[in-house]
Motif scaffolding. Sequence first.
Motif, PDB file in Angstrom:
ATOM      1  N   GLN A 208      53.225 -49.820  35.551  1.00  0.00           N
ATOM      2  CA  GLN A 208      51.861 -49.669  36.037  1.00  0.00           C
ATOM      3  C   GLN A 208      50.944 -50.373  34.872  1.00  0.00           C
ATOM      4  OE1 GLN A 208      49.937 -47.444  38.623  1.00  0.00           O
ATOM      5  NE2 GLN A 208      48.773 -49.205  37.779  1.00  0.00           N
ATOM      6  N   GLU A 209      51.434 -50.424  33.751  1.00  0.00           N
ATOM      7  CA  GLU A 209      50.860 -51.213  32.577  1.00  0.00           C
ATOM      8  C   GLU A 209      51.070 -52.705  33.029  1.00  0.00           C
ATOM      9  OE1 GLU A 209      51.108 -51.614  27.757  1.00  0.00           O
ATOM     10  OE2 GLU A 209      52.431 -50.145  28.627  1.00  0.00           O
ATOM     11  N   LYS A 210      52.171 -53.045  33.291  1.00  0.00           N
ATOM     12  CA  LYS A 210      52.140 -54.439  33.686  1.00  0.00           C
ATOM     13  C   LYS A 210      51.305 -54.895  34.842  1.00  0.00           C
ATOM     14  CE  LYS A 210      56.763 -54.838  31.309  1.00  0.00           C
ATOM     15  NZ  LYS A 210      58.147 -55.363  31.726  1.00  0.00           N
ATOM     16  N   LEU A 211      51.194 -54.202  35.788  1.00  0.00           N
ATOM     17  CA  LEU A 211      50.548 -54.298  37.090  1.00  0.00           C
ATOM     18  C   LEU A 211      48.894 -54.569  36.581  1.00  0.00           C
ATOM     19  CD1 LEU A 211      50.411 -54.721  39.895  1.00  0.00           C
ATOM     20  CD2 LEU A 211      50.171 -52.424  40.292  1.00  0.00           C
ATOM     21  N   ASP A 212      48.440 -53.518  35.752  1.00  0.00           N
ATOM     22  CA  ASP A 212      47.191 -53.368  35.165  1.00  0.00           C
ATOM     23  C   ASP A 212      46.870 -54.671  34.429  1.00  0.00           C
ATOM     24  OD1 ASP A 212      46.995 -51.095  36.442  1.00  0.00           O
ATOM     25  OD2 ASP A 212      47.147 -49.614  34.755  1.00  0.00           O
TER      26      ASP A 212
END
Length: 284
Positions: A208-212
């Motif tokens: 999720q952090e990388k996608l954000d």
Amino acid sequence: MTHLIALIDGSSYSQSVCDLTRWVAERTDASVDLMHVLGRRGVGSEPADLSGNLKLGARSALLAELADLDEQKNKLELKRGRLLLEDAKGGLEEAGLAKVGTKLRHGDLIDSVTEFEGDADLILIGKRGEAADFAKLHLGSNLERVVRAANKPVLVASRAFKPIHKFLIAFDGGESAMKAVRHIASGKLFTDLPCSLLCVGKPTDSLQEKLDQAAEILRKAGYTVDAGFAQGEPEDVIKAKIEADNIDLLVMGAYGHSRIRNLIIGSTTTEMVRSCQVPMMMFR
């Protein structure tokens, strides 16, 4: 993006490669080199048992005739290659491109790509070559070889070009996916086109952090981004997304250990590449 290499042959995909090349060049003001590579000349035209079956005079005459036929064949292949390049160049120039060159090479395709890719920002190739035109589920072997060998992004043309209004990035958080995001954010090719950023799999805090982070990079570059997760088999989910949202171009990483990346290039070509009906831009 300042320079493109477009690989063409006599297949039905060559026109789509040229159309896609025109689209890229118009949006980026890049120069174009159209490249056609003639395969290595065959060796060993003489049958292995000629000396045992023919007398010396007949054998010499046959070898001379074979040599003459080889020479004629090579001349015809050279002439055909020049005509393919001239026709493709003429089509691009008629469409308004001013910076179009041609390269006719002898030898191995990968050697030629390696020789010239240093000055290029993108390599374009058709999904199938001449030998695979009528084999619907068979990919040209050169496609896999080019994607494996190239150090630059490779844009794979589908059978028929259509205008590109939306693009999808299949995102898995890996380095090649982030490379694709940074490349898109820093260039002009996809400017003003809506972007879908899709991660297939179970959401985790790390993903999720990388996608954000990826979405933020694109938004800062001015893109409208729809980012999210989806569950299921990557090839099925991606295909469904392309069809449901009328996606016109797919961006993916080409190597790595994740399930999505392994779909693209493995020991054999994969269902994802075979079945995708839109152009694909692949990053290593």
